[in-house]
Design a protein around this motif. Structure first.
Motif, mmCIF file in Angstrom:
data_model
loop_
_atom_site.group_PDB
_atom_site.id
_atom_site.type_symbol
_atom_site.label_atom_id
_atom_site.label_comp_id
_atom_site.label_asym_id
_atom_site.label_seq_id
_atom_site.Cartn_x
_atom_site.Cartn_y
_atom_site.Cartn_z
ATOM 1 N N ALA A 119 -20.991 86.915 34.131
ATOM 2 C CA ALA A 119 -21.741 87.245 32.911
ATOM 3 C C ALA A 119 -20.919 86.904 31.669
ATOM 4 O O ALA A 119 -19.701 87.044 31.654
ATOM 5 C CB ALA A 119 -22.106 88.724 32.900
ATOM 6 N N THR A 120 -21.610 86.468 30.634
ATOM 7 C CA THR A 120 -20.947 86.212 29.355
ATOM 8 C C THR A 120 -20.797 87.534 28.611
ATOM 9 O O THR A 120 -21.433 88.531 28.960
ATOM 10 C CB THR A 120 -21.773 85.241 28.497
ATOM 11 O OG1 THR A 120 -23.034 85.856 28.213
ATOM 12 C CG2 THR A 120 -21.974 83.914 29.192
ATOM 13 N N GLU A 122 -25.405 93.140 25.871
ATOM 14 C CA GLU A 122 -26.854 93.364 25.944
ATOM 15 C C GLU A 122 -27.216 94.402 27.006
ATOM 16 O O GLU A 122 -28.017 95.309 26.749
ATOM 17 C CB GLU A 122 -27.538 92.033 26.266
ATOM 18 C CG GLU A 122 -29.030 92.097 26.435
ATOM 19 C CD GLU A 122 -29.583 90.760 26.894
ATOM 20 O OE1 GLU A 122 -30.511 90.765 27.723
ATOM 21 O OE2 GLU A 122 -29.089 89.716 26.420
ATOM 22 N N ASN A 131 -22.924 89.817 38.629
ATOM 23 C CA ASN A 131 -22.589 89.962 37.209
ATOM 24 C C ASN A 131 -21.190 89.470 36.857
ATOM 25 O O ASN A 131 -20.807 89.495 35.692
ATOM 26 C CB ASN A 131 -22.728 91.424 36.794
ATOM 27 C CG ASN A 131 -24.140 91.920 36.917
ATOM 28 O OD1 ASN A 131 -25.083 91.154 36.795
ATOM 29 N ND2 ASN A 131 -24.302 93.193 37.185
ATOM 30 N N GLU A 182 -21.883 88.239 25.725
ATOM 31 C CA GLU A 182 -23.152 88.592 25.101
ATOM 32 C C GLU A 182 -24.048 89.334 26.099
ATOM 33 O O GLU A 182 -24.718 90.302 25.745
ATOM 34 C CB GLU A 182 -23.874 87.345 24.576
ATOM 35 C CG GLU A 182 -23.191 86.683 23.396
ATOM 36 C CD GLU A 182 -22.046 85.758 23.793
ATOM 37 O OE1 GLU A 182 -21.925 85.413 24.993
ATOM 38 O OE2 GLU A 182 -21.261 85.401 22.906
ATOM 39 N N ARG A 183 -24.051 88.878 27.338
ATOM 40 C CA ARG A 183 -24.858 89.517 28.384
ATOM 41 C C ARG A 183 -24.353 90.934 28.668
ATOM 42 O O ARG A 183 -25.132 91.864 28.825
ATOM 43 C CB ARG A 183 -24.825 88.661 29.656
ATOM 44 C CG ARG A 183 -25.562 89.264 30.816
ATOM 45 C CD ARG A 183 -27.043 89.108 30.667
ATOM 46 N NE ARG A 183 -27.682 89.642 31.884
ATOM 47 C CZ ARG A 183 -28.778 90.334 31.887
ATOM 48 N NH1 ARG A 183 -29.417 90.564 30.759
ATOM 49 N NH2 ARG A 183 -29.293 90.782 33.002
#
Length: 139
Positions: free
Chosen positions: A49-50, A56, A46, A52-53
């Motif tokens: 990860a962006t 989410e 992870n 947004e991710r």
């Protein structure tokens, strides 16, 4: 000494100080949310990860993640796809308060102002040294 203000998250009154910008109850909630995000990001898969991710998966508000990045609690060096908005234009950056483009724009504007001030000073200096001759008529 701090002032008594309303918490921006819940509206409760609290004593404002340099360490917190929310009340103690909200600060505790934010700390729990931070732990959730940090546990997620600590996992090797992870780390890239962006934002947004992260939002989410963890359900944590993007604004809080930006806040933690600005304060240095989440480092862009460890999580390269995370960033926060430039204070001037909103572009995503990893360090500082403004992006490179805004920094260049500000420098250009400052140089233009300096040129204008130098021109105005030179104009005033030139006007002081102008000699006027009067024609004296004698009868």
């Amino acid at each position: 000494m701090g002032e008594i203000v309303n918490c921006p998250r819940c509206g409760d009154l609290y004593m404002e100080n340099a360490f917190r910008d929310v009340c103690a109850k909200c600060a505790k909630e934010e700390e729990q949310l931070y732990e959730t995000v940090y546990k997620f990001l600590r996992q090797r898969e992870n780390r890239a990860a962006t934002i947004e991710r992260v939002v989410e998966v963890t359900g944590v508000d993007e604004v809080l993640i930006h806040k933690w990045m600005k304060k240095g609690r989440l480092h862009a060096a460890h999580f390269p796809n995370l960033g926060y908005p430039c204070d001037r234009c909103g572009a995503i950056i990893n360090k500082g308060k403004i992006c490179g483009n805004c920094s260049n724009d500000i420098e250009t504007d400052l140089k233009q102002i300096q040129r204008e001030e130098a021109f105005a000073a030179e104009k005033v200096k030139h006007e002081k040294h102008t000699t006027y001759f009067a024609a004296n008529k004698r009868n």
